[in-house]
Design a protein around this motif. Structure first.
Motif, mmCIF file in Angstrom:
data_model
loop_
_atom_site.group_PDB
_atom_site.id
_atom_site.type_symbol
_atom_site.label_atom_id
_atom_site.label_comp_id
_atom_site.label_asym_id
_atom_site.label_seq_id
_atom_site.Cartn_x
_atom_site.Cartn_y
_atom_site.Cartn_z
ATOM 1 N N ILE A 249 0.790 -1.233 -0.102
ATOM 2 C CA ILE A 249 0.085 -0.067 -0.144
ATOM 3 C C ILE A 249 0.803 1.288 -0.071
ATOM 4 N N PHE A 250 1.830 1.369 0.666
ATOM 5 C CA PHE A 250 2.650 2.576 1.171
ATOM 6 C C PHE A 250 3.909 2.551 0.334
ATOM 7 N N SER A 251 4.467 1.713 -0.398
ATOM 8 C CA SER A 251 5.710 1.803 -1.123
ATOM 9 C C SER A 251 5.544 2.487 -2.429
ATOM 10 N N GLU A 283 -19.265 5.612 7.869
ATOM 11 C CA GLU A 283 -19.167 6.653 7.167
ATOM 12 C C GLU A 283 -17.765 6.445 6.269
ATOM 13 N N GLN A 284 -16.651 6.273 7.168
ATOM 14 C CA GLN A 284 -15.392 5.966 6.683
ATOM 15 C C GLN A 284 -15.207 4.968 5.762
ATOM 16 N N LYS A 285 -15.870 3.647 6.077
ATOM 17 C CA LYS A 285 -15.858 2.463 5.229
ATOM 18 C C LYS A 285 -16.572 2.755 3.978
ATOM 19 N N LYS A 286 -17.640 3.561 4.054
ATOM 20 C CA LYS A 286 -18.474 3.699 2.619
ATOM 21 C C LYS A 286 -17.612 4.439 1.848
ATOM 22 N N GLN A 287 -16.781 5.331 2.404
ATOM 23 C CA GLN A 287 -15.937 6.077 1.368
ATOM 24 C C GLN A 287 -14.661 5.340 1.059
ATOM 25 N N PHE A 288 -14.083 4.639 1.996
ATOM 26 C CA PHE A 288 -12.938 3.870 1.779
ATOM 27 C C PHE A 288 -13.172 2.706 0.402
ATOM 28 N N TYR A 289 -14.315 1.972 0.887
ATOM 29 C CA TYR A 289 -14.548 0.746 -0.068
ATOM 30 C C TYR A 289 -15.231 1.373 -1.882
ATOM 31 N N SER A 290 -15.515 2.458 -1.607
ATOM 32 C CA SER A 290 -15.959 3.402 -2.897
ATOM 33 C C SER A 290 -14.657 3.509 -3.884
ATOM 34 N N PHE A 291 -13.668 3.477 -3.349
ATOM 35 C CA PHE A 291 -12.207 3.302 -4.203
ATOM 36 C C PHE A 291 -11.408 2.047 -3.957
ATOM 37 N N ASP A 303 -3.975 7.941 -2.584
ATOM 38 C CA ASP A 303 -3.412 8.725 -1.525
ATOM 39 C C ASP A 303 -4.529 8.902 -0.778
ATOM 40 N N LEU A 304 -5.730 9.058 -0.977
ATOM 41 C CA LEU A 304 -6.754 9.288 -0.017
ATOM 42 C C LEU A 304 -6.813 8.108 0.849
ATOM 43 N N LEU A 305 -7.010 7.093 0.273
ATOM 44 C CA LEU A 305 -7.012 5.648 0.817
ATOM 45 C C LEU A 305 -5.678 5.509 1.784
ATOM 46 N N HIS A 307 -4.126 7.673 3.264
ATOM 47 C CA HIS A 307 -4.379 8.705 4.538
ATOM 48 C C HIS A 307 -5.500 8.105 5.441
ATOM 49 N N MET A 308 -6.640 7.681 4.851
ATOM 50 C CA MET A 308 -7.452 6.984 5.563
ATOM 51 C C MET A 308 -6.861 5.988 6.602
ATOM 52 N N LEU A 309 -6.258 5.177 6.077
ATOM 53 C CA LEU A 309 -5.608 3.873 6.812
ATOM 54 C C LEU A 309 -4.756 4.422 7.953
ATOM 55 N N GLU A 310 -4.078 5.578 7.827
ATOM 56 C CA GLU A 310 -2.996 6.181 8.917
ATOM 57 C C GLU A 310 -4.214 6.834 9.879
ATOM 58 N N LEU A 311 -4.972 7.667 9.181
ATOM 59 C CA LEU A 311 -5.792 8.359 10.148
ATOM 60 C C LEU A 311 -6.327 7.569 11.415
ATOM 61 N N CYS A 312 -7.125 6.503 10.734
ATOM 62 C CA CYS A 312 -7.887 5.842 11.833
ATOM 63 C C CYS A 312 -7.164 4.835 12.609
ATOM 64 N N GLY A 313 -5.759 4.568 12.358
ATOM 65 C CA GLY A 313 -4.739 3.952 13.231
ATOM 66 C C GLY A 313 -4.549 2.661 12.899
ATOM 67 N N ALA A 314 -5.264 2.239 11.387
ATOM 68 C CA ALA A 314 -5.225 0.860 10.748
ATOM 69 C C ALA A 314 -3.279 0.582 10.574
ATOM 70 N N LYS A 315 -2.871 1.561 10.077
ATOM 71 C CA LYS A 315 -1.471 1.384 9.625
ATOM 72 C C LYS A 315 -0.552 1.139 10.795
#
Lengths: 358, 358
Positions: A249-251, A283-291, A303-305, A307-315
């Motif tokens: 994902i991040f490289s 709400e976040q899941k809906k946005q995430f899985y639309s891409f 890049d948005l995805l 960012h979302m993985l970082e933001l919610c703490g998954a990374k």
């Protein structure tokens, strides 16, 4: 440290590749396989064998040396039963043969058209249904060839018998993991524990447990040693897979050699998405899985995805899990391996896995 | 004679099927295979194992008994090394496991949707790309399971080692033959010798040479005996395949259980078409191939093709070739097998193969 692969693994990989190019390997291959296949597909098979990093083969060699230093039979040497460095090389090369064969089937399953910078086997063999049919057969042949490569090597008869039976189980567990992977890809939100079970069977067994334990069995390590080693290698293998997921994902493409978008565009189910599913809002899941999983995802959407993985703490959770597994594995290794040049090499290897960028 | 299958093979097939249904087989399967596969696919695997005629398993058993009577170690019994009838049963069942596994891949390659009167494995597992992916994995697992089934049986250690190595070669030769078959299907007019080479690798090895020689090795037959046996079994296997080809064109659906048109509509390249290509005029060939391989060929058109195969002598040549191979094989058997109840059983078996209508 950044040169660990180059200084330590690459020379062994070169030996393995020289062996594959040698008349010795041709002789072994043609004694096992049917005439038609040898005459018409040996070169294709060789092509699939080339270009691997040979990490698994290297691990067989490393753990053979580690177990010689650490097991109770001090003073045992490679030649006790007549085995030469060539026998050890062939035993370790079996993992590369198995890998090449399984990847032929894996590339059909994943619909991957390239592998190691060349066309995948089923594409080279004509593509379409005929290419697929040929690659199924050639993969079958490779899997069986790998199990037969150790027959007749000059290790102690008990060790050889044990390793042959062990290898089949490792290969079968890998296939079980591959099947789990196929099934997970059809599920919308596989759980963290399902993903970890799949990582254990698919990656840990054939990347780490298999090679490490094979080397140690050939050096006649005790069952206690093998059992602890297996646990340490399992943790290391899962950590290795999480690192792969993070890089997927991040490289950036220029460092990994594969598209930095491919995991995202194929909607790969990884530990990162499992943590995301646990941590994100609806709400976040809906946005995430639309891409995520969109075949024509753009770099900006990716890049948005990220960012979302970082933001919610998954990374962060994935990184923590990976680091915890590295530490767990090092603690076990520390308890069973005597201080030696090989132990330092193992630490360097672990650090290489942790720091690698491709 | 018409009851030979029912009186002699069927009871053994029943024992084999009882074994597959037993906790013993479940234990063996689950000790070898990965957890995920066992939990989710064991029943599917069992389903693919059922309904076979078990001719290969029967042959292992028959040639074990024949070799005991014919080899130099007179007086050898099944229990010399602790092997029981159950060990012999498991060794013979390995051929059925390999067959079921290879047919999973074969049905993908041939795009066959039914097998043994039920849906093929890849169809049962969901069809499409996912069903295909699962059937590739389950077939891989079956192939490896078959090679591991003999580990630990209580035959003489030398015989066991020999048979394990032999089995892998037989399985690999079968796969080579499968690959030859894929390639022949892409050729317009494969030659008679190409077709016979494919029959030798694909059918003769795994239907006859493999089972007969496996039984004899387990009974510690001499290398001379094994070598002659292998030759006889090869001839018998090719004869068996020619019989199959003849039935594929000339038998009626109600007797074979499969469409009498399927070989014709898929344009199967067999010894019959190879003889036809040799014997027919260009005009005849043009007419023949305007219908042979036509997906929606009618019963009337098929009758015309059958008539053409008879008229030009292709059918007769195929029958002569088959009969010659039966005789060749019986002559070799006659020279190496002592008169006994088992020898009579073998003659009855050959006659059964020659006379079978499905």
């Amino acid at each position: 440290m950044k040169d660990f692969y180059k200084t330590t693994i690459a020379p062994y990989a070169e030996q393995i590749n020289e062996y594959f190019d040698s008349p010795d390997f041709y002789r072994l291959f043609s004694e096992l396989n049917g005439e038609y296949l040898v005459q018409n597909y040996y070169n294709e098979f060789l092509l699939s064998l080339k270009g691997g990093k040979c990490i698994r083969a290297y691990l067989v060699n490393l753990f053979y040396r580690i177990a010689l230093n650490s097991n109770s039979k001090k003073g045992l040497t490679l030649n006790e039963n007549g085995a030469t460095l060539q026998d050890l090389l062939i035993a370790s090369a079996a993992f590369e043969v198995f890998e090449a064969a399984v990847l032929m089937h894996d590339d059909i399953i994943d619909r991957s058209d390239t592998r190691r910078s060349i066309s995948s086997c089923h594409i080279r063999l004509g593509g379409g249904h005929v290419g697929l049919s040929r690659a199924i057969c050639l993969g079958d042949a490779g899997i069986l060839t790998a199990t037969a490569m150790l027959d007749g090597l000059k290790f102690s008869p008990e060790a050889l018998k044990k390793v042959q039976s062990f290898l089949k189980k490792i290969f079968l567990t890998t296939i079980s993991g591959e099947l789990a992977d196929v099934d997970l890809s059809t599920q919308k939100n596989p759980s963290l524990s399902d993903i970890l079970q799949m990582y254990t069977q698919k990656t840990a067994h054939y990347t780490m447990i298999g090679p490490c334990v094979t080397g140690a069995i050939l050096a006649q390590a005790s069952d206690d040693f093998l059992s602890d080693l297996s646990q340490a290698a399992s943790n290391l293998g899962i950590a290795f897979q999480i690192k792969d997921d993070l890089m997927g994902i991040f490289s950036r493409q220029q460092t990994t050699g594969k598209s930095s978008l491919s995991d995202i565009s194929e909607g790969k189910k990884t530990i990162l998405t499992a943590y995301f599913d646990k941590l994100a809002t609806n709400e976040q899941k809906k946005q995430f899985y639309s891409f995520y999983g969109k075949a024509d995802v753009t770099e900006q959407q990716a890049d948005l995805l990220r960012h979302m993985l970082e933001l919610c703490g998954a990374k962060e959770q994935a990184e923590q899990k990976m680091n915890k597994l590295f530490i767990l594995s090092k603690n076990i290794f520390d308890g069973i391996i005597a201080n030696s040049k090989e132990k330092q090499e193992l630490w360097d290897f672990c650090q290489y896995l942790n720091n690698r960028i491709k």
